[in-house]
Design a protein around this motif. Structure first.
Motif, PDB file in Angstrom:
ATOM      1  N   ARG A 248      -1.473  -1.914  -6.583  1.00  0.00           N
ATOM      2  CA  ARG A 248      -2.822  -2.467  -6.620  1.00  0.00           C
ATOM      3  C   ARG A 248      -2.735  -3.985  -6.432  1.00  0.00           C
ATOM      4  O   ARG A 248      -1.927  -4.652  -7.091  1.00  0.00           O
TER       5      ARG A 248
ATOM      6  N   GLY B  73       2.019   2.122  -3.279  1.00  0.00           N
ATOM      7  CA  GLY B  73       0.974   2.468  -4.239  1.00  0.00           C
ATOM      8  C   GLY B  73       0.620   1.350  -5.187  1.00  0.00           C
ATOM      9  O   GLY B  73       0.150   1.602  -6.304  1.00  0.00           O
TER      10      GLY B  73
ATOM     11  N   GLU C 298      -7.782  -4.682  -3.982  1.00  0.00           N
ATOM     12  CA  GLU C 298      -8.591  -3.764  -4.779  1.00  0.00           C
ATOM     13  C   GLU C 298      -9.513  -4.514  -5.734  1.00  0.00           C
ATOM     14  O   GLU C 298     -10.567  -4.019  -6.107  1.00  0.00           O
TER      15      GLU C 298
ATOM     16  N   ARG D 252       0.833  -1.202   0.000  1.00  0.00           N
ATOM     17  CA  ARG D 252       0.000   0.000   0.000  1.00  0.00           C
ATOM     18  C   ARG D 252       0.873   1.259   0.000  1.00  0.00           C
ATOM     19  O   ARG D 252       0.596   2.223  -0.707  1.00  0.00           O
ATOM     20  N   GLN D 253       1.917   1.233   0.779  1.00  0.00           N
ATOM     21  CA  GLN D 253       2.823   2.379   0.840  1.00  0.00           C
ATOM     22  C   GLN D 253       3.481   2.637  -0.509  1.00  0.00           C
ATOM     23  O   GLN D 253       3.749   3.790  -0.885  1.00  0.00           O
TER      24      GLN D 253
END
Length: 303
Positions: free
Chosen positions: A23, A21, A144, A18-19
């Protein structure tokens, strides 16, 4: 490919992604993988930067007398297949990791209506178990996007409804059925079939193709369903159901659809079937859009 079986370690990896970025795509499985599962991994790779597969034989979706104890556990082989297919992380938790307070004390997720018909009618509690474990996996992995095969079309709609009703931030994508050369839908339970049963098994798909052709000629829904079930019995199956439903929501189409009337949703149909053949419970389905010219359906309707 990473292999993890603890939620704490999974959460750490998810935080790193997540850090960065990235998916994340999720492919939930019960293991004993085949080419159909690997097609889901490829679809997830196209939809996400990192792919997580889960292998967990979920006890909550098995009823009394079903094959929970006998269900094949092939984790080492599954791991090799996932690695070769380009999966980034395999999460294979133990039962206690998923249900730390035990199955009887677990909070359940239920999707009314969709869960109570077709396979849900003959397997009470099955879709409650599916919805519960998928909701937990969504919260564990926090993807996601999640990819599910369309062979279990009812399951796909149950999960989509759950995501919508609970406002979960997950895109649920259906992937096409992967079939053997003779048309049999790939399934982890096909291994239960004897050689003679395996030779008969493609007749389930053949019954759907015949039913679709009859629907497009204007045949009565109930007669099509009954004749398909009778054909399966004659071939040696024990059919649970053959049912013509609306593809959008599995509701029964309006009867006047057969006469050229009905809404667009009533004319976009799905023929669904489930039948026992020896030890194996087989399911399959076939889309049948009454407004699409037959020539455009040739690929879907070939034996």
């Amino acid at each position: 490919m990473q292999f993890l079986d603890q939620l704490r370690a999974l959460r750490r990896q998810r935080a790193e992604w997540r850090q960065a970025g990235l998916r994340v795509g999720l492919v939930p499985t019960m293991g004993n993988l085949h080419a159909g599962h690997l097609s889901l991994i490829r679809a997830a790779s196209e939809a996400a930067d990192r792919v997580v597969a889960t292998v967990f034989v979920n006890p909550l979706q098995f009823g009394a007398g079903e094959d929970f104890a006998a269900y094949p556990r092939t984790l080492e082989r599954d791991s090799d297949m996932l690695r070769d297919a380009g999966c980034d992380l395999l999460f294979a938790p133990a039962d206690a990791e998923v249900y730390p307070r035990g199955r009887d004390q677990q909070t359940f997720v239920e999707v009314p209506g969709l869960s109570d018909q077709l396979c849900g009618a003959s397997r009470p509690g099955h879709f409650r178990g599916v919805a519960t474990v998928v909701a937990k996996l969504f919260n564990m992995v926090q993807p996601e996007v999640a990819i599910f095969g369309e062979k279990d079309f009812q399951q796909l709609l149950v999960i989509r409804r759950m995501v919508e009703d609970l406002n979960l931030p997950v895109e649920v994508v259906g992937a096409p059925i992967v079939r053997e050369p003779d048309g049999l839908a790939m399934s982890s339970r096909n291994g239960y079939l004897s050689a003679a049963e395996r030779a008969l098994a493609p007749r389930l798909r053949a019954s759907l193709i015949t039913a679709a052709a009859r629907l497009r000629s204007g045949a009565n829904f109930a007669e099509v369903e009954q004749d398909a079930q009778s054909a399966l019995v004659a071939a040696g199956f024990e059919p649970d159901y053959v049912s013509v439903r609306r593809r959008a929501d599995l509701a029964e189409p309006e009867p006047d659809t057969q006469l050229g009337a009905g809404t667009a949703e009533d004319r976009a149909l799905m023929i669904l079937a489930a039948a026992q053949l020896g030890r194996a419970r087989l399911i399959d389905n076939l889309a049948c859009d009454l407004d699409v010219p037959l020539a455009e359906l040739a690929q879907d309707l070939r034996p």
